[in-house]
Scaffold this active site. Sequence first.
Site, PDB file in Angstrom:
ATOM      1  N   ASP A 136       0.853  -1.183   0.000  1.00 15.85           N
ATOM      2  CA  ASP A 136       0.000   0.000   0.000  1.00 15.85           C
ATOM      3  C   ASP A 136       0.892   1.237   0.000  1.00 15.85           C
ATOM      4  O   ASP A 136       2.036   1.197   0.441  1.00 15.85           O
ATOM      5  CB  ASP A 136      -0.912  -0.027   1.223  1.00 15.85           C
ATOM      6  CG  ASP A 136      -2.071   0.944   1.108  1.00 15.85           C
ATOM      7  OD1 ASP A 136      -2.174   1.616   0.070  1.00 15.85           O
ATOM      8  OD2 ASP A 136      -2.854   1.033   2.062  1.00 15.85           O
ATOM      9  N   SER A 137       0.352   2.344  -0.472  1.00 15.73           N
ATOM     10  CA  SER A 137       1.188   3.512  -0.758  1.00 15.73           C
ATOM     11  C   SER A 137       1.447   4.425   0.425  1.00 15.73           C
ATOM     12  O   SER A 137       2.359   5.237   0.400  1.00 15.73           O
ATOM     13  CB  SER A 137       0.527   4.350  -1.856  1.00 15.73           C
ATOM     14  OG  SER A 137      -0.689   4.891  -1.378  1.00 15.73           O
ATOM     15  N   PHE A 162      -3.613   5.674   2.945  1.00 18.86           N
ATOM     16  CA  PHE A 162      -4.541   5.368   4.027  1.00 18.86           C
ATOM     17  C   PHE A 162      -3.979   5.793   5.379  1.00 18.86           C
ATOM     18  O   PHE A 162      -4.719   6.244   6.258  1.00 18.86           O
ATOM     19  CB  PHE A 162      -4.878   3.878   4.060  1.00 18.86           C
ATOM     20  CG  PHE A 162      -5.831   3.516   5.178  1.00 18.86           C
ATOM     21  CD1 PHE A 162      -7.188   3.745   5.041  1.00 18.86           C
ATOM     22  CD2 PHE A 162      -5.355   2.971   6.366  1.00 18.86           C
ATOM     23  CE1 PHE A 162      -8.068   3.440   6.076  1.00 18.86           C
ATOM     24  CE2 PHE A 162      -6.227   2.661   7.403  1.00 18.86           C
ATOM     25  CZ  PHE A 162      -7.588   2.889   7.243  1.00 18.86           C
ATOM     26  N   ASP A 220      -2.439   8.198  -3.147  1.00 17.63           N
ATOM     27  CA  ASP A 220      -3.760   8.767  -3.415  1.00 17.63           C
ATOM     28  C   ASP A 220      -4.155   9.680  -2.269  1.00 17.63           C
ATOM     29  O   ASP A 220      -3.559   9.642  -1.195  1.00 17.63           O
ATOM     30  CB  ASP A 220      -4.803   7.663  -3.610  1.00 17.63           C
ATOM     31  CG  ASP A 220      -4.948   6.780  -2.373  1.00 17.63           C
ATOM     32  OD1 ASP A 220      -3.936   6.563  -1.674  1.00 17.63           O
ATOM     33  OD2 ASP A 220      -6.054   6.290  -2.091  1.00 17.63           O
ATOM     34  N   GLY A 276     -11.197   4.553  -0.611  1.00 19.98           N
ATOM     35  CA  GLY A 276     -12.086   5.522   0.002  1.00 19.98           C
ATOM     36  C   GLY A 276     -13.418   4.990   0.450  1.00 19.98           C
ATOM     37  O   GLY A 276     -14.366   5.760   0.639  1.00 19.98           O
ATOM     38  N   ASP A 327      -8.381  -6.867   1.002  1.00 20.53           N
ATOM     39  CA  ASP A 327      -7.526  -6.956   2.182  1.00 20.53           C
ATOM     40  C   ASP A 327      -8.257  -6.301   3.336  1.00 20.53           C
ATOM     41  O   ASP A 327      -9.105  -5.432   3.130  1.00 20.53           O
ATOM     42  CB  ASP A 327      -6.183  -6.241   1.953  1.00 20.53           C
ATOM     43  CG  ASP A 327      -6.316  -4.734   2.149  1.00 20.53           C
ATOM     44  OD1 ASP A 327      -5.988  -4.256   3.249  1.00 20.53           O
ATOM     45  OD2 ASP A 327      -6.786  -4.031   1.231  1.00 20.53           O
ATOM     46  N   CYS A 365     -14.510 -26.662   9.879  1.00 16.72           N
ATOM     47  CA  CYS A 365     -13.221 -26.055   9.546  1.00 16.72           C
ATOM     48  C   CYS A 365     -12.098 -27.086   9.616  1.00 16.72           C
ATOM     49  O   CYS A 365     -12.055 -27.921  10.531  1.00 16.72           O
ATOM     50  CB  CYS A 365     -12.934 -24.892  10.504  1.00 16.72           C
ATOM     51  SG  CYS A 365     -11.388 -24.034  10.157  1.00 16.72           S
ATOM     52  N   CYS A 419      -8.756 -26.143   9.697  1.00 18.48           N
ATOM     53  CA  CYS A 419      -7.502 -25.547  10.174  1.00 18.48           C
ATOM     54  C   CYS A 419      -6.978 -26.320  11.375  1.00 18.48           C
ATOM     55  O   CYS A 419      -7.725 -27.047  12.046  1.00 18.48           O
ATOM     56  CB  CYS A 419      -7.695 -24.075  10.516  1.00 18.48           C
ATOM     57  SG  CYS A 419      -8.462 -23.758  12.123  1.00 18.48           S
ATOM     58  N   CYS A 467      -8.914 -25.886  14.740  1.00 14.18           N
ATOM     59  CA  CYS A 467     -10.160 -26.632  14.887  1.00 14.18           C
ATOM     60  C   CYS A 467      -9.936 -28.139  14.911  1.00 14.18           C
ATOM     61  O   CYS A 467     -10.687 -28.877  15.558  1.00 14.18           O
ATOM     62  CB  CYS A 467     -11.116 -26.270  13.758  1.00 14.18           C
ATOM     63  SG  CYS A 467     -11.771 -24.588  13.890  1.00 14.18           S
ATOM     64  N   HIS A 525      -6.898 -19.608  12.650  1.00 15.91           N
ATOM     65  CA  HIS A 525      -8.289 -19.982  12.351  1.00 15.91           C
ATOM     66  C   HIS A 525      -8.989 -18.917  11.510  1.00 15.91           C
ATOM     67  O   HIS A 525      -9.614 -19.236  10.491  1.00 15.91           O
ATOM     68  CB  HIS A 525      -9.082 -20.223  13.630  1.00 15.91           C
ATOM     69  CG  HIS A 525     -10.550 -20.338  13.351  1.00 15.91           C
ATOM     70  ND1 HIS A 525     -11.118 -21.477  12.827  1.00 15.91           N
ATOM     71  CD2 HIS A 525     -11.556 -19.410  13.440  1.00 15.91           C
ATOM     72  CE1 HIS A 525     -12.417 -21.260  12.621  1.00 15.91           C
ATOM     73  NE2 HIS A 525     -12.698 -20.009  12.984  1.00 15.91           N
TER      74      HIS A 525
END
Length: 373
Positions: A90-91, A94, A144, A221, A271, A309, A311, A314, A340
Site C-alpha cells: 500500500d502507498s 490510508f 492517493d 475511500g 484486504d 473447519c 484448520c 479446529c 483460524h
Amino acid sequence: MKFTLEKTSGNARACTIKTKHSTITTPVFMPVGTIGSVKALDMQDVVDMLGAEIILANTYHMYLRPGDKTVAKMGGLHKFTTYPKSFLTDSGGFQAFSLSDISKASENGIEFRSHIDGSKHFFTPTKVIDIQNNLGSDIMMILDDLVALPSTGERIALSIDRTTKWAKESIEYHKANQAKGIGVDQNIFAIIQGGTDKAFRTKSATELCALTDYDGFAIGGLSVGELNEEMYNTVEHTVQYMPKDKPRYLMGVGTPEDLIENIERGIDMFDCVMPTRNARNGTLFTSFGKINIKGARFKEDEAPVDSKCTCITCQRYTRAYLNHLFRAREITYFRLATIHNLHYYLNLMREVREAILQERFAEFKTEFYKKRS
C-alpha cells in the site's frame, strides 16, 4: 503480470494473476502484514498452514522502520521476510488518512510526522514509487488522496483531482524507471476515489482507467464511515467503468458478508485487518457466523471453534482450551486464533471461486446467508 479471466457467474469473476513470485487465483483475500509480518504468525504459518499466495505490506510503516533502504540491502521484502510468494504494498495514503492529526495533504504530496519519533517526512508520488522499488513488492499502489466520509463535495472533488494528477506522475515515472531496468518485475495499480457520489466515482474511474499502462485498478475511500448499502451501491456503480481484462481490488474491506456482496458486484481482490485484529480481541469467524470465545459459555465446551473447519486450531483444540488461553492472555492464543480466522477467510475465497467456476455463485450466496440465519 499476466491476468486471465477464466469464468464469470453473473458479475462474479474467477481469475488468475501471475506475478514473478506466485500464481494468485481470485477471488483472493490478502492477509495484512503491515510491517512485513502477519501479526502472531511466522512465514511458515502463512505459507504452509494457510497457503496464502499474496500478502500486503505497508509502504509508510516499512519506510519508517526498518527503512526501505535497509530492506533493499537485505534483498527486498521476499528475502528479508522469507515469504516467497507475492507482496502488494500500500502507498501510505490510508495512513495519511488514519493519522490525519499528524499529516497534511497538499498539491504535491502528503506531509506527515512519524508516529514513532515525531520526525517530519514528505511523500510525493515519485518518492512512494522509489520506496516500493526498494521494497521489491510485486504490486505497488500509487499515492492517493483519501478523505473521510461524510465530506463536502469540494473536498471530494479536490481528492479526485489530486489522485488523478498523482496517478499520471506515478505511471510516467514507473515506466521511465522500467526503461532503465528499475522495477521491471513490479506492477502498479491506480486507486479510484470519489466518496459515495456516483458522479464523482464516474469521473475518477473514467480518468484513471484511461491510463492504460496501469496493470490493475483499485477502489479506495470506502469502509471509512459510510453505510454498508452505500458501499455496495458505490462499488456496483464504479466497476462498470473498470477494465474487464485487469484486476479489480477493493481496499480495506471487510467482513465475510462484505466480501460476498462485493464479489457479486465484480471485485477480485480484498484486504482487511479484520480477521487478524478480531482474532486477537476474541472474535472468531465460522461458517455459521462469529463467536466471542471469551464468553463464559465456552469454558467447558469440548467442540472445536467450527466443526466444518479444517484448520489446525479446529482439528486439534477445543473452544474450552481457547477460552482458557484467551482469559489467561497466553501468547499461544493469538497464533491459534489468527490461524483460524485467516484460514476461514482464505477458504471462503476458495469455495467462492469453485462456485463461480461451476456457474453457481447465486446459489452459493444463498447458502452462505442461510447458514448464518
